[in-house]
Each structure stands twice: as structure tokens, then as C-alpha cells.
Design an enzyme around this catalytic site. Sequence first.
Site, PDB file in Angstrom:
ATOM      1  N   TYR A  56      52.644  31.387  35.844  1.00  0.00           N
ATOM      2  CA  TYR A  56      52.101  32.430  36.722  1.00  0.00           C
ATOM      3  C   TYR A  56      52.948  32.555  37.996  1.00  0.00           C
ATOM      4  O   TYR A  56      52.962  31.642  38.839  1.00  0.00           O
ATOM      5  CB  TYR A  56      50.644  32.145  37.082  1.00  0.00           C
ATOM      6  CG  TYR A  56      49.722  32.040  35.882  1.00  0.00           C
ATOM      7  CD1 TYR A  56      49.951  32.789  34.726  1.00  0.00           C
ATOM      8  CD2 TYR A  56      48.633  31.190  35.884  1.00  0.00           C
ATOM      9  CE1 TYR A  56      49.110  32.704  33.624  1.00  0.00           C
ATOM     10  CE2 TYR A  56      47.779  31.092  34.789  1.00  0.00           C
ATOM     11  CZ  TYR A  56      48.049  31.846  33.660  1.00  0.00           C
ATOM     12  OH  TYR A  56      47.215  31.741  32.567  1.00  0.00           O
ATOM     13  N   HIS A 120      50.372  26.341  26.452  1.00  0.00           N
ATOM     14  CA  HIS A 120      50.163  27.723  26.907  1.00  0.00           C
ATOM     15  C   HIS A 120      50.679  28.757  25.907  1.00  0.00           C
ATOM     16  O   HIS A 120      51.860  28.826  25.630  1.00  0.00           O
ATOM     17  CB  HIS A 120      50.889  27.901  28.250  1.00  0.00           C
ATOM     18  CG  HIS A 120      50.468  29.113  29.025  1.00  0.00           C
ATOM     19  ND1 HIS A 120      50.904  29.357  30.298  1.00  0.00           N
ATOM     20  CD2 HIS A 120      49.629  30.139  28.711  1.00  0.00           C
ATOM     21  CE1 HIS A 120      50.373  30.494  30.730  1.00  0.00           C
ATOM     22  NE2 HIS A 120      49.611  30.982  29.788  1.00  0.00           N
TER      23      HIS A 120
HETATM   24  P1  NAD Z   1      40.470  38.882  34.824  1.00  0.00           P
HETATM   25  O1  NAD Z   1      39.766  39.525  33.709  1.00  0.00           O
HETATM   26  O2  NAD Z   1      39.813  37.799  35.571  1.00  0.00           O
HETATM   27  O3  NAD Z   1      40.931  40.064  35.806  1.00  0.00           O
HETATM   28  C1  NAD Z   1      41.663  39.834  36.968  1.00  0.00           C
HETATM   29  C2  NAD Z   1      41.785  41.145  37.754  1.00  0.00           C
HETATM   30  O4  NAD Z   1      40.500  41.543  38.169  1.00  0.00           O
HETATM   31  C3  NAD Z   1      42.625  41.020  39.004  1.00  0.00           C
HETATM   32  O5  NAD Z   1      43.335  42.211  39.198  1.00  0.00           O
HETATM   33  C4  NAD Z   1      41.590  40.857  40.110  1.00  0.00           C
HETATM   34  O6  NAD Z   1      42.042  41.311  41.356  1.00  0.00           O
HETATM   35  C5  NAD Z   1      40.481  41.708  39.582  1.00  0.00           C
HETATM   36  N1  NAD Z   1      39.152  41.308  40.079  1.00  0.00           N
HETATM   37  C6  NAD Z   1      38.598  40.080  40.116  1.00  0.00           C
HETATM   38  N2  NAD Z   1      37.361  40.129  40.653  1.00  0.00           N
HETATM   39  C7  NAD Z   1      37.114  41.419  40.952  1.00  0.00           C
HETATM   40  C8  NAD Z   1      36.016  42.118  41.520  1.00  0.00           C
HETATM   41  N3  NAD Z   1      34.911  41.486  41.924  1.00  0.00           N
HETATM   42  N4  NAD Z   1      36.115  43.459  41.678  1.00  0.00           N
HETATM   43  C9  NAD Z   1      37.222  44.121  41.294  1.00  0.00           C
HETATM   44  N5  NAD Z   1      38.317  43.525  40.750  1.00  0.00           N
HETATM   45  C10 NAD Z   1      38.252  42.193  40.585  1.00  0.00           C
HETATM   46  O7  NAD Z   1      41.869  38.407  34.236  1.00  0.00           O
HETATM   47  P2  NAD Z   1      42.854  37.198  34.513  1.00  0.00           P
HETATM   48  O8  NAD Z   1      43.063  36.936  35.984  1.00  0.00           O
HETATM   49  O9  NAD Z   1      44.029  37.442  33.678  1.00  0.00           O
HETATM   50  O10 NAD Z   1      42.082  35.964  33.859  1.00  0.00           O
HETATM   51  C11 NAD Z   1      41.479  34.975  34.635  1.00  0.00           C
HETATM   52  C12 NAD Z   1      42.229  33.670  34.556  1.00  0.00           C
HETATM   53  O11 NAD Z   1      42.173  33.163  33.240  1.00  0.00           O
HETATM   54  C13 NAD Z   1      43.736  33.738  34.881  1.00  0.00           C
HETATM   55  O12 NAD Z   1      43.958  33.750  36.273  1.00  0.00           O
HETATM   56  C14 NAD Z   1      44.224  32.495  34.189  1.00  0.00           C
HETATM   57  O13 NAD Z   1      43.957  31.359  34.974  1.00  0.00           O
HETATM   58  C15 NAD Z   1      43.356  32.453  32.932  1.00  0.00           C
HETATM   59  N6  NAD Z   1      44.051  33.059  31.763  1.00  0.00           N
HETATM   60  C16 NAD Z   1      44.718  32.249  30.924  1.00  0.00           C
HETATM   61  C17 NAD Z   1      45.410  32.765  29.848  1.00  0.00           C
HETATM   62  C18 NAD Z   1      46.157  31.843  28.914  1.00  0.00           C
HETATM   63  O14 NAD Z   1      46.077  30.658  29.059  1.00  0.00           O
HETATM   64  N7  NAD Z   1      46.890  32.339  27.965  1.00  0.00           N
HETATM   65  C19 NAD Z   1      45.420  34.135  29.626  1.00  0.00           C
HETATM   66  C20 NAD Z   1      44.699  34.957  30.493  1.00  0.00           C
HETATM   67  C21 NAD Z   1      44.006  34.407  31.562  1.00  0.00           C
END
Ligand code: NAD
Length: 277
Positions: A56, A120
Amino acid sequence: MEYRELGKTGLKVSALGFGASPLGSVFREIDESEGIRTVHTAIDLGINFMDVSPYYGITKAETVLGKALKDLSRDDYILATKVGRYDEDGFDFSAERVIKSVDESLGRLQVDHIDVIQCHDIEFGSLDRVVEETLPALERIREQGKVRYIGITGLPLKIFSYVLDRAEADTILSYCRYSLNDSSLKTLIPYLQEKGVGVISASPLSMGLLTERGAPDWHPAPQDVQDACDKATALCRRQGTDISKLALQFSVSNQDIATTLVGTANPENIKKNAAWI
Ligand code: NAD
């Protein structure tokens, strides 16, 4: 905050977990101090599970998270990071690289152990190599006390049973598979429960699809899915509510999922998310 058991690990994780990818500026350029404040706000709200990866922001998210965690007691949080993915196309699941990777992450995160180390996005490597080489290497690192539990992450659901039929792991992290527009993860849950594997589900907002701001340019969802999510967002707006509220409440309400990771680098958003659940 509600806490749930993470498989057989003995860890009790908050039902809402903190995804730190936004700290690496993957959705928008962020202000580091705001990112650090978001982490501290999450902890104050009872969120104890933090997930990150060297990938990231190409190490930036781990570095910023490390600065935030430095001010906290090590008992305040459960820390998960990853090995094997380092760039958009940069994958290396070799034993040599993942052993080095754990040491690098420990340095950036400024901690002496990681609670959950995860391979990952394993679908981009050889699953057989993950079984035969990567997971055994992580077991050796576990014996050294640098990590406590071992997991695997990725998008296609079939990768999890392929690996877990052949090797042991404590957790899986699935993303975009338990949200309003795709809840297919539930088909895998009985299998995971039988094996005692802890379920971490990420991206309840489908990586921005289920938000007022909409998906970032790089979002991989096909146009018809993006259009459907835009329509749902507009419908919620007309009803006087926010699609993100509905999306979070849907994802977190599944008791079979130990923690649902939401990402944000905005303290106000994390407060809203915790209040909504
Ligand atoms: P998410 O679905 O959590 O969406 C994140 C987006 O939503 C960002 O743009 C954020 O600003 C916005 N957001 C968050 N809260 C909000 C709110 N209250 N109102 C409006 N917008 C809002 O997607 P993500 O960040 O990709 O997933 C969460 C976490 O999961 C990642 O940070 C990561 O740690 C993990 N993840 C891991 C993998 C993997 O291991 N392959 C893949 C995807 C995500």
C-alpha cells in the site's frame, strides 16, 4: 464496539477493523498527520484490528501506520500485515523474500512482532508455491516469535479452499465479497468454520463503489456494476441517507465474519463508520 473471536487464534477482534491502505495515498493524496489522527481516533473508538501491507503506497502506509502506533501501548491493537506483494505487478512469494519482508515490515511498523502475517493476493503467484514454500517459511518465522498467526488473502474465493485443502493457515482475508453488491463470501463460510479458520472481510464499501465520492479511476469493477452502485447511491440520497451507512451495517452484521475492514484516512469518516455500525 463489539468484539468477535478470530477463528481459533484466541484473538478477540473488533467487529469493525481498520484498513490502512488509504494511509499509503491509494485513494487520494493524504495529509500524514490526518492519517495518524485517524488511527488514534479508531483506537479511541475501540477498533483494535489494524491491517496493512508493504504494497500500500509502496511501503508508505506501513511507515505512516508505524508512526501512529509508536505512541500507543502494544496491547492496544492487533496488527496484521502481509508478504509477497510489493508493487502493482511485483509479486515474490519465495521463502527468501518473505523472510526479509517480515523484518522490513517490523522496522517500518516499529514493533517487535506482528500478530497476523498474510500472504498477499496469492492468486497472482503460484498457489502450490504458497503451500510448499511461503507458508512453511512463515511457520519458521513464527517459531522465532516475530509473528503470531498466519493467513492468506485474495479476491477469487476458490483460492482459499485450494490452499486450505493442502496446508494450514489461521485466517483468510477476502475482499469485496461481502458487501451490498456481492455477498458470495457466505458460500465459503461453512468450510472455513469447519477448519476453524478466522474470517476477515475487507472493503464493505467495495473500495469506494458504495460511497458518495464513487469509485477511484483504477477501480476494476465492470461498468454495469459501477452504474448499479451509482443508482443505489442516488436512491439512498433521495431517501435522506448515505449508501455507506447501509453498506457498513450490512457487512458488519454478519456474525460469522470476525472483523470487517474499512479503509479511511479521515478521522470524521472513521467516527461515522463506528457510529453507523
Ligand atoms: P473500502 O470498501 O473500505 O473503501 C475505502 C474507500 O471508502 C476510501 O476511499 C475511503 O475514503 C472511503 N470511505 C471510508 N469510510 C467512508 C465514509 N464513512 N463515507 C464515505 N467514504 C468513506 O475499501 P478498502 O480501503 O480497499 O478496504 C479496506 C481495507 O481492507 C484496506 O485498507 C486493506 O487494509 C484491506 N484490503 C485488503 C486486501 C487484500 O489483502 N488483498 C484487499 C482489499 C482491502
